[in-house]
Design a protein around this motif. Structure first.
Motif, short mmCIF file in Angstrom:
data_model
loop_
_atom_site.label_atom_id
_atom_site.label_comp_id
_atom_site.label_asym_id
_atom_site.label_seq_id
_atom_site.Cartn_x
_atom_site.Cartn_y
_atom_site.Cartn_z
N ASP A 242 0.98 -1.37 -0.24
CA ASP A 242 -0.44 0.08 -0.26
C ASP A 242 0.72 1.13 0.14
OD1 ASP A 242 -2.09 -1.92 0.04
OD2 ASP A 242 -2.74 -1.77 2.26
N CYS A 243 0.27 2.14 -0.44
CA CYS A 243 0.96 3.40 -0.71
C CYS A 243 0.25 4.74 -1.25
CB CYS A 243 2.62 2.63 -1.52
SG CYS A 243 2.31 2.95 -3.19
N PRO A 244 1.25 5.92 -0.99
CA PRO A 244 -0.37 7.19 -1.53
C PRO A 244 0.52 7.21 -3.18
CG PRO A 244 1.67 7.76 -0.01
CD PRO A 244 1.40 6.10 0.03
N ASP A 245 1.39 6.55 -3.65
CA ASP A 245 0.87 6.88 -4.74
C ASP A 245 2.04 5.11 -5.67
OD1 ASP A 245 2.34 8.18 -8.13
OD2 ASP A 245 3.23 9.76 -6.42
N PRO A 246 1.38 5.05 -6.54
CA PRO A 246 2.29 3.94 -7.00
C PRO A 246 3.08 4.47 -7.81
CG PRO A 246 -0.52 3.31 -6.47
CD PRO A 246 -0.15 5.06 -6.45
N ASP B 127 -5.62 7.00 2.22
CA ASP B 127 -5.53 7.55 3.67
C ASP B 127 -3.87 6.35 4.53
OD1 ASP B 127 -7.25 9.75 3.72
OD2 ASP B 127 -8.77 8.28 4.94
N HIS B 128 -2.79 6.82 3.39
CA HIS B 128 -1.52 5.58 3.98
C HIS B 128 -1.37 6.22 4.67
CE1 HIS B 128 2.21 4.58 3.76
NE2 HIS B 128 1.61 3.34 3.08
N ARG B 129 -1.14 4.96 6.06
CA ARG B 129 0.05 5.77 6.85
C ARG B 129 1.43 5.48 6.70
NH1 ARG B 129 -3.49 5.24 12.33
NH2 ARG B 129 -1.27 5.79 13.01
N PRO B 130 2.49 5.43 6.55
CA PRO B 130 3.26 4.63 6.99
C PRO B 130 4.19 3.65 8.09
CG PRO B 130 4.17 7.01 6.49
CD PRO B 130 2.50 7.12 6.80
N PRO B 131 4.31 3.14 8.08
CA PRO B 131 4.83 1.95 9.11
C PRO B 131 5.61 3.51 9.87
CG PRO B 131 5.46 0.80 7.53
CD PRO B 131 4.78 2.35 6.72
N THR B 132 5.84 3.00 11.41
CA THR B 132 6.97 3.87 12.02
C THR B 132 7.45 3.30 12.68
OG1 THR B 132 5.12 3.59 14.18
CG2 THR B 132 5.41 5.32 13.10
N TRP B 133 8.60 2.13 12.18
CA TRP B 133 9.42 1.75 12.12
C TRP B 133 10.77 2.51 13.00
CZ3 TRP B 133 14.60 0.45 11.93
CH2 TRP B 133 15.49 -0.43 12.13
N PRO B 134 11.51 1.70 14.01
CA PRO B 134 11.22 0.71 14.65
C PRO B 134 10.46 1.05 15.38
CG PRO B 134 12.98 1.59 15.94
CD PRO B 134 12.23 2.97 14.40
N GLY B 135 9.81 2.35 16.14
CA GLY B 135 8.55 2.07 16.85
C GLY B 135 7.36 1.38 16.70
N ALA C 169 7.91 5.45 0.11
CA ALA C 169 6.79 5.42 0.88
C ALA C 169 6.51 5.23 2.88
CB ALA C 169 5.61 4.47 0.42
N GLY C 170 7.97 4.70 3.53
CA GLY C 170 7.81 4.71 4.29
C GLY C 170 8.19 3.33 5.34
N HIS C 171 7.78 2.33 4.23
CA HIS C 171 7.72 1.13 4.21
C HIS C 171 9.32 0.51 4.50
CE1 HIS C 171 4.95 1.25 1.33
NE2 HIS C 171 4.08 0.27 2.06
N PRO C 172 9.65 0.16 5.53
CA PRO C 172 11.46 -0.41 5.79
C PRO C 172 11.49 -1.83 4.33
CG PRO C 172 9.23 -0.92 7.32
CD PRO C 172 8.44 -0.65 6.91
N PHE C 173 13.02 -2.05 4.49
CA PHE C 173 13.16 -2.65 3.58
C PHE C 173 15.04 -3.15 3.92
CE2 PHE C 173 14.37 0.45 1.01
CZ PHE C 173 14.94 0.58 0.89
N PRO D 297 2.09 -1.13 12.47
CA PRO D 297 3.07 -1.84 12.40
C PRO D 297 3.13 -1.46 10.63
CG PRO D 297 0.84 -1.90 12.86
CD PRO D 297 0.89 -0.59 13.23
N GLN D 298 4.89 -2.06 10.14
CA GLN D 298 5.08 -2.26 9.65
C GLN D 298 4.30 -3.80 8.33
OE1 GLN D 298 9.42 -3.91 8.79
NE2 GLN D 298 9.38 -5.38 10.88
N GLN D 299 3.93 -4.41 9.92
CA GLN D 299 3.41 -5.57 8.82
C GLN D 299 4.00 -6.67 7.60
OE1 GLN D 299 -0.44 -4.89 7.35
NE2 GLN D 299 -0.78 -3.49 8.91
#
Length: 125
Positions: A11-15, A56-64, A111-115, A68-70
């Motif tokens: 999921d993201c705000p801008d594919p 309404d994408h909310r990026p994961p707040t890693w490491p908090g 978009a804020g996704h951890p990798f 969650p990152q999911q």
């Protein structure tokens, strides 16, 4: 019954923007039918990585854990420092919390996704 994994979708705000980031990072081409609602990267005729618009994408707040990152993606690279420099030039960021920077690096895509990046290890015979 046997299932075959065909894609992982984020999921993201801008594919298209997120697909462009991963296309540059992986060398995988954009699927010809990608648009602003869903974009995908392909390998031959197979979809591998997809990106879908969520208003309404909310990026994961890693490491908090507030958001969650999911899931996260792992990539092998030849040189960790070189890969981090190249990916941050493309728009990735490096969060302050690095659990094992000697073994892997955690980055956040645009978009804020951890990798994670891990050093490529030679195959053993």
């Amino acid at each position: 019954m046997q299932m075959r994994l065909t894609a992982v979708n984020l999921d993201c705000p801008d594919p298209l923007a997120l697909a462009a980031f991963y296309a540059k990072a992986t060398g995988l081409p954009l699927h010809e039918r990608s648009d602003d609602g869903f974009a995908g990267l392909v390998d031959g005729d197979r979809l591998l990585l997809g990106f879908q618009r969520v208003a309404d994408h909310r990026p994961p707040t890693w490491p908090g854990g507030e958001v969650p990152q999911q899931l996260h993606l792992d990539f092998e690279v030849d040189d960790l420092d070189e890969a981090v420099a190249g990916l941050t030039a493309l728009g990735a960021t490096v969060p302050a919390g690095q659990p094992r920077p000697d073994r892997w690096r955690v980055l956040l895509d645009p978009a804020g996704h951890p990798f994670c990046l891990t050093p490529r290890t030679p195959l053993r015979s």
